[in-house]
Design a protein around this motif. Structure first.
Motif, short mmCIF file in Angstrom:
data_model
loop_
_atom_site.label_atom_id
_atom_site.label_comp_id
_atom_site.label_asym_id
_atom_site.label_seq_id
_atom_site.Cartn_x
_atom_site.Cartn_y
_atom_site.Cartn_z
N GLY A 191 -40.66 23.93 13.35
CA GLY A 191 -41.58 23.96 14.12
C GLY A 191 -41.67 24.90 15.62
N VAL A 192 -42.90 24.95 16.37
CA VAL A 192 -42.39 25.14 17.17
C VAL A 192 -43.58 24.64 18.11
N SER A 193 -43.64 23.90 18.83
CA SER A 193 -45.47 23.01 19.66
C SER A 193 -44.98 23.39 21.26
N ALA A 194 -46.65 23.56 21.98
CA ALA A 194 -46.65 23.43 22.82
C ALA A 194 -47.76 22.04 23.11
N GLN A 195 -47.74 22.67 24.44
CA GLN A 195 -48.90 21.26 25.52
C GLN A 195 -49.89 22.32 25.31
N VAL A 196 -50.68 22.36 24.93
CA VAL A 196 -52.22 23.21 25.43
C VAL A 196 -53.70 22.00 26.42
N MET A 197 -53.42 22.71 27.13
CA MET A 197 -54.64 22.78 29.21
C MET A 197 -56.14 22.78 28.08
N LEU A 198 -57.09 22.09 28.40
CA LEU A 198 -58.24 23.21 27.90
C LEU A 198 -59.19 22.41 28.90
N THR A 199 -59.69 23.70 29.57
CA THR A 199 -60.73 23.34 30.02
C THR A 199 -62.52 23.72 29.03
N LEU A 200 -63.23 23.17 29.38
CA LEU A 200 -63.94 23.03 28.45
C LEU A 200 -65.81 22.29 28.65
N ASP A 201 -66.57 23.04 28.18
CA ASP A 201 -68.13 23.01 28.35
C ASP A 201 -68.49 22.11 28.68
N PRO A 202 -69.01 21.14 29.56
CA PRO A 202 -69.27 19.79 28.93
C PRO A 202 -70.77 19.51 27.72
N LYS A 203 -71.18 21.06 28.27
CA LYS A 203 -72.26 20.65 26.69
C LYS A 203 -72.20 20.55 24.95
N LEU A 204 -70.49 21.85 25.08
CA LEU A 204 -70.17 21.69 24.56
C LEU A 204 -69.18 20.69 23.71
N GLY A 232 -60.36 20.17 13.35
CA GLY A 232 -61.06 21.22 12.20
C GLY A 232 -59.47 21.50 11.70
N LEU A 233 -58.32 21.78 13.00
CA LEU A 233 -57.45 22.73 12.90
C LEU A 233 -56.12 22.00 12.38
N PRO A 234 -55.28 22.17 11.25
CA PRO A 234 -53.95 21.38 10.70
C PRO A 234 -53.25 21.14 11.91
N GLU A 235 -53.21 22.54 12.76
CA GLU A 235 -51.79 21.88 13.35
C GLU A 235 -52.21 21.55 14.95
N VAL A 236 -53.29 21.13 14.62
CA VAL A 236 -53.80 20.59 16.17
C VAL A 236 -53.32 18.51 15.94
N LYS A 237 -51.83 18.21 16.42
CA LYS A 237 -51.41 17.28 16.08
C LYS A 237 -52.35 15.79 16.65
N SER A 238 -52.74 16.56 18.17
CA SER A 238 -52.93 15.13 18.92
C SER A 238 -54.31 15.94 19.95
N ALA A 239 -55.41 15.41 20.74
CA ALA A 239 -55.91 15.52 21.85
C ALA A 239 -56.37 14.32 22.44
N HIS A 240 -56.63 14.63 23.55
CA HIS A 240 -56.46 13.66 24.55
C HIS A 240 -57.10 14.46 25.83
N THR A 241 -58.23 13.30 25.60
CA THR A 241 -58.89 13.23 27.60
C THR A 241 -58.38 12.99 29.16
N GLU A 273 -51.84 18.32 21.51
CA GLU A 273 -50.11 18.48 21.34
C GLU A 273 -50.66 19.82 19.94
N VAL A 274 -49.66 21.26 19.66
CA VAL A 274 -49.82 21.36 18.46
C VAL A 274 -48.81 22.21 17.95
N THR A 275 -48.31 22.55 16.69
CA THR A 275 -47.21 22.47 16.28
C THR A 275 -47.47 23.66 15.13
N ALA A 276 -47.01 24.30 14.74
CA ALA A 276 -46.90 25.88 13.99
C ALA A 276 -45.85 26.07 13.97
#
Length: 147
Positions: A67-80, A90-99, A109-112
């Protein structure tokens, strides 16, 4: 609740299981100089105290690299933020998420299966409620991994 107190034997047991989670209790007992029942009692306590949360499988290179993996850095709306994390969960391709600290709020970390499938997942992540910006880095090769 405070930090769990582990003794040297607990740490040696955890280390042995980290190397091979399928090591039989009898072999662990011999290595640690304990009885098999003492090892089993320690394992039950470590599981009950949530020091050990589970056991895992490490895939061989043929499957792990399928598969192909990526690290995805996200900026979030604090209220959401909670909605964004729930949507990622809910996305099975997302293997982990860390603040994380710094410019971004979260790293995932995303793998497809293919580059095209990864592109689709990254597009879906960018459209999730609460996600205001993403930056992705494709993972090319693993030089080593400790888990």
């Amino acid at each position: 609740m405070g930090k769990k107190q582990l003794d040297d034997t607990d740490r040696q047991l955890i280390s042995a299981l980290s190397a091979n989670a399928r090591t039989p209790a009898a072999l662990l007992a011999r290595r640690l100089g304990l009885s098999r029942s003492a090892v089993q009692d320690r394992l039950k306590r470590l599981e009950r105290d949530r020091v050990i949360l589970g056991y895992t499988v490490t895939l061989g290179a043929d499957l792990a690299d399928s598969g192909v993996s990526a690290q995805v850095m996200l900026t979030l709306d604090p209220k959401l933020q909670d909605r964004a994390v729930d949507a990622l969960r809910g996305l099975p391709e997302v293997k982990s998420a860390h603040t994380v600290s710094g410019v971004y709020d979260l790293v995932a970390e995303v793998t497809a299966a293919t580059a095209e499938a990864l592109d689709d997942v990254l597009t879906r992540i960018g459209k999730l409620p609460g996600v205001t910006r993403t930056t992705s880095s494709i993972l090319l090769s693993t030089k080593f991994e400790r888990r």
